[in-house]
Design an enzyme around this catalytic site. Structure first.
Site, PDB file in Angstrom:
ATOM      1  N   GLY A 467       0.835  -1.190   0.000  1.00 53.02           N
ATOM      2  CA  GLY A 467       0.000   0.000   0.000  1.00 53.02           C
ATOM      3  C   GLY A 467       0.868   1.237   0.000  1.00 53.02           C
ATOM      4  O   GLY A 467       2.098   1.156   0.053  1.00 53.02           O
ATOM      5  N   PHE A 471       3.237   8.281   4.549  1.00 54.69           N
ATOM      6  CA  PHE A 471       4.668   8.556   4.699  1.00 54.69           C
ATOM      7  C   PHE A 471       5.515   7.832   3.672  1.00 54.69           C
ATOM      8  O   PHE A 471       6.726   7.824   3.764  1.00 54.69           O
ATOM      9  CB  PHE A 471       5.111   8.158   6.106  1.00 54.69           C
ATOM     10  CG  PHE A 471       4.187   8.640   7.173  1.00 54.69           C
ATOM     11  CD1 PHE A 471       4.220   9.965   7.559  1.00 54.69           C
ATOM     12  CD2 PHE A 471       3.270   7.793   7.764  1.00 54.69           C
ATOM     13  CE1 PHE A 471       3.353  10.436   8.527  1.00 54.69           C
ATOM     14  CE2 PHE A 471       2.401   8.259   8.733  1.00 54.69           C
ATOM     15  CZ  PHE A 471       2.435   9.582   9.121  1.00 54.69           C
ATOM     16  N   ASP A 585      -3.185  10.731  12.366  1.00 56.61           N
ATOM     17  CA  ASP A 585      -3.574  10.276  11.033  1.00 56.61           C
ATOM     18  C   ASP A 585      -4.257   8.926  11.123  1.00 56.61           C
ATOM     19  O   ASP A 585      -3.950   8.012  10.391  1.00 56.61           O
ATOM     20  CB  ASP A 585      -2.326  10.187  10.137  1.00 56.61           C
ATOM     21  CG  ASP A 585      -2.708   9.964   8.686  1.00 56.61           C
ATOM     22  OD1 ASP A 585      -3.810  10.385   8.300  1.00 56.61           O
ATOM     23  OD2 ASP A 585      -1.905   9.356   7.961  1.00 56.61           O
TER      24      ASP A 585
END
Ligand SMILES: *[C@@H]1O[C@H](CO)[C@@H](O)[C@H](O)[C@H]1NC(C)=O
Ligand SMILES: *[C@@H]1O[C@H](CO)[C@@H](O)[C@H](O)[C@H]1NC(C)=O
Ligand SMILES: *[C@@H]1O[C@H](CO)[C@@H](O)[C@H](O)[C@H]1NC(C)=O
Ligand SMILES: *[C@@H]1O[C@H](CO)[C@@H](O)[C@H](O)[C@H]1NC(C)=O
Ligand SMILES: *[C@@H]1O[C@H](CO)[C@@H](O)[C@H](O)[C@H]1NC(C)=O
Ligand SMILES: *[C@@H]1O[C@H](CO)[C@@H](O)[C@H](O)[C@H]1NC(C)=O
Ligand SMILES: *[C@@H]1O[C@H](CO)[C@@H](O)[C@H](O)[C@H]1NC(C)=O
Ligand SMILES: *[C@@H]1O[C@H](CO)[C@@H](O)[C@H](O)[C@H]1NC(C)=O
Ligand SMILES: *[C@@H]1O[C@H](CO)[C@@H](O)[C@H](O)[C@H]1NC(C)=O
Ligand SMILES: *[C@@H]1O[C@H](CO)[C@@H](O)[C@H](O)[C@H]1NC(C)=O
Ligand SMILES: *[C@@H]1O[C@H](CO)[C@@H](O)[C@H](O)[C@H]1NC(C)=O
Ligand SMILES: *[C@@H]1O[C@H](CO)[C@@H](O)[C@H](O)[C@H]1NC(C)=O
Length: 723
Positions: A467, A471, A585
């Site tokens: 994925g 970051f 996040d």
């Protein structure tokens, strides 16, 4: 309304007229009870299960189902309801039958007696003391010294070494018969004290020794509603727990079938919940793998493996998966070569039976190793206390029995092996262990070679890409030894310096919780920065919730479990970890699922420089529905009728509370956990504020309390809550 008034009124009557004491010469008849001052607990006569016999017992008031936590005459029942409890002049509680003969009495303490009085305390302790003295000194007798099958908050489980008094739990014979049953849980004083469950004379399982945080033989998560301690000194050796919040009750029962049950309830909702403790797996059975052998739990089919340097004692049996004979050393050590011996480190271990161990609370791990090397009978060593990076020394002086390898939790165990067995494994041992000890010990972090990672991910090929996170991309990797990894290759634009990155890495590595993805190590080479995590076979939550077929796998119970687990993970990040980390996040793609679909949060603790823009949640959809009291419509239609509406509403309500416009209206993470578990009544949400960037920036200068509050926002913007 009238009904509520009546309830309050009758409640007042009970507390104002109830009696919690029995004075000298006073008696308590069958049908009457003493109730503790706070109305929490009562002592009186009862009949267990389907039995018609009468017993004097202690139970929590108004808790359903009716659960007795202590019984006086458990081995000598009364045949009718004419029994009487009396406090005599000598300070002895006497239980008399209708012939006035004593069928049970409290023991005399040998102390001088003056105006004795018996009082039932809110803790559930029934205490006889001298009337004048209120301190512990005056105690003549207390029920907490003679536990039944239930461990209660504040009760000492273990030994008074000065008087020789042993307090242990013993199961009932059956639900109808409180007589002493087959099972007992005791604190074993041999070696380093540990908690052991017996069936008759045989050890059934070990809850283990205390390592500063939990019982090391049984490193399951402890409920956050209790705090525990284990006291070892010249006078006493005992385990004790207490409630963190006085209205959230939790007791532990040893059932007639020998399992542990955690019963918990709250003072608002007095319905008992029962949690079994999960120790009943095969590996939890005492010495399932025999000596010198490690059990690996693998569903219903555990496997046993000899320690390095050991071979099966009965190979034929072993091959038939009959493990109980265990393993023996391959080569007999003559101990003359002990200076060439070394140690292999086993991680995530349930430490072996400590009944033939030796310990020292002040030695460090280095001294511990030296002591072990010097002694021919020493087979292994470990830290005694794992807090603050580890301290104390625990040595084993005999065969190593009853070890389990966990995938998480557990402790490091250093096993002594002859040099010939040390081989070339990547683990640490002998002298090499010493040189790298500091780095390893501090963070348990591994530095990976870029070339190793490149090879493991087939040069970061797209087919291994798991994925693309905020970051940078994440790849699946496989080391030569077969270990699977998730490699996060941080985007280069971050421009973070080397030292900064290393600091951050060791910070993240310290964050360990079962609902956080475990960081295994890092890689810093040139301008490459990588984080290496444990590999999670079931990918992330978004793969499930946004996939028409996969989302069928997540029923409401699974989803509610996921919500609660994430809340626990966040609570750890916010409060319990020493660092107080804020996850900025959190979203479904950052919630990974293990093989059991238990969630783990990833991407926590990363620096601000890595931050990507926040996605605004569609809270206005949720709010309208709440107003219309159609909150249930938020539910994924796949759940259909398969859910508990009160739990769903609780979830949504907590979600909405978390996005309240005014920070002071939002609950902090510990409250969220309590609310989700139904331990806390929910205030009614007001109109929510939206998640905005302003929250993030204003947070920088504000107090840590505000940090907690605004970060809670992120919990509520997961799809999970709003679907
Ligand atoms: C309690 O009973 C004993 C013996 O029956 C009697 O001697 C004593 O006076 C009584 N004490 C009180 C305070 O009633
Ligand atoms: C009481 O008896 C009923 C009917 O025989 C049985 O179903 C139940 O399990 C019994 N309860 C206990 C606690 O033994
Ligand atoms: C038991 O003691 C009470 C009070 O001392 C007395 O009145 C009663 O007769 C006694 N009962 C029997 C069966 O001895
Ligand atoms: C009283 O003490 C004896 C011997 O110390 C013990 O066997 C017995 O279980 C004790 N009884 C109670 C009720 O504490
Ligand atoms: C240990 O056993 C192996 C094979 O069983 C043998 O090759 C080796 O020499 C032995 N080592 C010692 C120190 O006896
Ligand atoms: C424990 O270890 C310390 C440090 O090595 C030593 O000073 C102390 O005497 C030891 N205590 C015991 C009981 O062996
Ligand atoms: C090994 O240590 C134990 C515990 O301190 C001691 O009892 C034993 O005598 C020691 N053995 C040797 C050979 O030093
Ligand atoms: C790691 O990398 C260095 C330099 O890049 C190299 O010398 C070393 O052999 C590598 N180690 C492994 C285990 O690949
Ligand atoms: C690279 O990986 C392959 C298997 O994928 C393995 O056979 C090989 O030894 C590895 N090479 C290095 C240098 O790690
Ligand atoms: C990775 O790339 C290097 C050089 O580009 C190449 O030599 C090597 O074979 C590649 N390895 C794999 C596993 O693709
Ligand atoms: C993922 O979860 C499913 C459903 O519970 C399970 O059957 C499967 O084994 C898991 N996959 C892996 C790789 O563990
Ligand atoms: C939010 O939900 C409302 C009502 O369902 C919908 O009209 C709107 O398009 C949604 N907004 C976003 C950004 O998804």
């Amino acid at each position: 309304m009238l009904f509520i008034c009546f309830l309050l009124f009758s409640n007042m009557i009970t507390t104002s007229t109830s009696v919690d004491t029995l004075a000298m010469n006073q008696s308590l008849q069958d049908g009457k009870t003493l109730v503790s001052a706070g109305g929490i607990i009562a002592v009186g006569f009862f009949s267990p299960g389907n039995s018609t016999r009468r017993y004097l017992g202690i139970w929590y008031t108004n808790v359903s189902p009716f659960t007795v936590v202590w019984v006086a005459n458990r081995n000598k029942p009364l045949d009718n309801n004419k029994g009487v409890l009396k406090l005599n002049v000598k300070g002895t509680l006497e239980l008399l039958n209708d012939g006035n003969s004593t069928i049970w009495s409290s023991n005399k303490s040998g102390k001088a007696v003056k105006n004795p009085i018996a009082r039932l305390l809110d803790s559930g302790n029934f205490v006889v003391r001298n009337g004048q003295e209120t301190k512990d000194r005056g105690i003549l007798w207390q029920s907490f010294d003679y536990p039944g099958d239930t461990l209660m908050p504040g009760m000492k489980h273990g030994w008074n070494l000065e008087t020789g008094l042993e307090r242990y739990l013993s199961s009932w014979r059956s639900d109808d018969d409180p007589a002493e049953g087959e099972y007992a849980a005791k604190v074993d004083l041999r070696g380093y004290p540990q908690l052991i469950k017996f069936k008759g004379p045989y050890i059934k399982s070990r809850s283990g020794s205390w390592n500063g945080l939990f019982l090391i033989g049984y490193p399951a998560p402890t409920p956050q509603t209790i705090s525990q301690k284990f006291v070892i000194n010249e006078k006493e050796v005992y385990y004790e727990y207490d409630l963190v919040v006085s209205t959230m009750f939790s007791v532990y029962k040893l059932t007639p079938s020998g399992t542990w049950q955690n019963l918990y309830w709250t003072s608002q909702v007095r319905t008992l919940h029962v949690a079994s403790t999960g120790e009943e797996e095969q590996c939890g059975k005492y010495a399932f793998c025999g000596a010198n052998s490690v059990c690996s739990p693998d569903g219903n089919r555990p496997t046993c493996e000899c320690l390095r340097g050991y071979v099966p004692k009965s190979p034929n049996q072993w091959n038939k998966e009959v493990w109980s004979d265990g393993c023996v050393p391959r080569n007999k050590s003559n101990c003359k070569n002990s200076h060439t011996d070394g140690f292999l480190m086993y991680t995530h271990m349930k430490l072996p039976d400590t009944s033939s161990s030796w310990f020292n609370t002040t030695m460090n791990l280095d001294e511990c190793q030296k002591t072990c090397l010097k002694n021919c009978s020493c087979t292994a060593y470990a830290n005694l206390d794992v807090r603050t990076g580890g301290s104390g020394c625990l040595l084993w002086l005999n065969a190593l029995t009853d070890m389990t390898k966990f995938s998480q939790w557990g402790q490091d165990l250093y096993i002594q092996v002859p040099a010939s067995e040390l081989g070339t494994a990547g683990k640490l041992y002998g002298k090499r262990y010493k040189t790298s000890q500091r780095k390893e010990e501090a963070t348990d972090l591994r530095i990976f070679n870029l070339s190793v990672l490149a090879n493991a991910t087939e040069n970061f090929s797209t087919k291994n890409k798991l994925g693309e996170g905020g970051f940078g991309p994440v790849y699946k990797g496989k080391l030569i030894d077969g270990q699977e990894l998730a490699v996060k290759r941080l985007s280069k634009k971050s421009g973070q310096g080397l030292e900064e990155f290393k600091n951050e890495l060791s910070l993240i590595a310290k964050l360990q919780h079962r609902n956080l993805v475990k960081l295994l190590g890092g890689c810093v080479e040139g301008d490459e920065r990588m984080l290496i995590y444990e590999y999670m076979p079931n990918q992330s939550l978004d793969y499930f919730v946004f996939d028409e077929t996969k989302k069928m796998l997540l029923d409401w119970w699974k989803r509610f479990n996921i919500i609660k687990s994430i809340a626990r993970g966040l609570l750890y990040l916010h409060q319990d970890s020493r660092l107080t980390i804020i996850h900025r996040d959190l979203k479904t793609s950052n919630i990974l699922l293990d093989a059991n679909l238990d969630p783990k949060i990833s991407d926590f603790g990363l620096a601000r420089s890595f931050m990507e823009d926040q996605v605004e949640a569609n809270t206005s959809r949720a709010w309208t529905l709440w107003i219309e009291k159609r909150a249930l419509e938020l539910l994924d239609e796949v759940l259909e009728e398969q859910f508990i509406p009160s739990e769903v509403i609780r979830c949504i309500q907590v979600g909405l509370l978390c996005v309240q416009r005014r920070p002071e209206d939002r609950p902090d993470m510990s409250l969220v956990v309590l609310m989700l578990n139904g331990y806390k009544l929910l205030p009614k949400p007001k109109v929510p504020g939206f998640y905005t960037k302003i929250d993030v920036t204003s947070e920088e200068n504000s107090s840590s309390a505000n940090h907690k509050l605004s970060s809670v926002n992120e919990l509520s913007i997961t799809e999970l809550d709003s679907r």
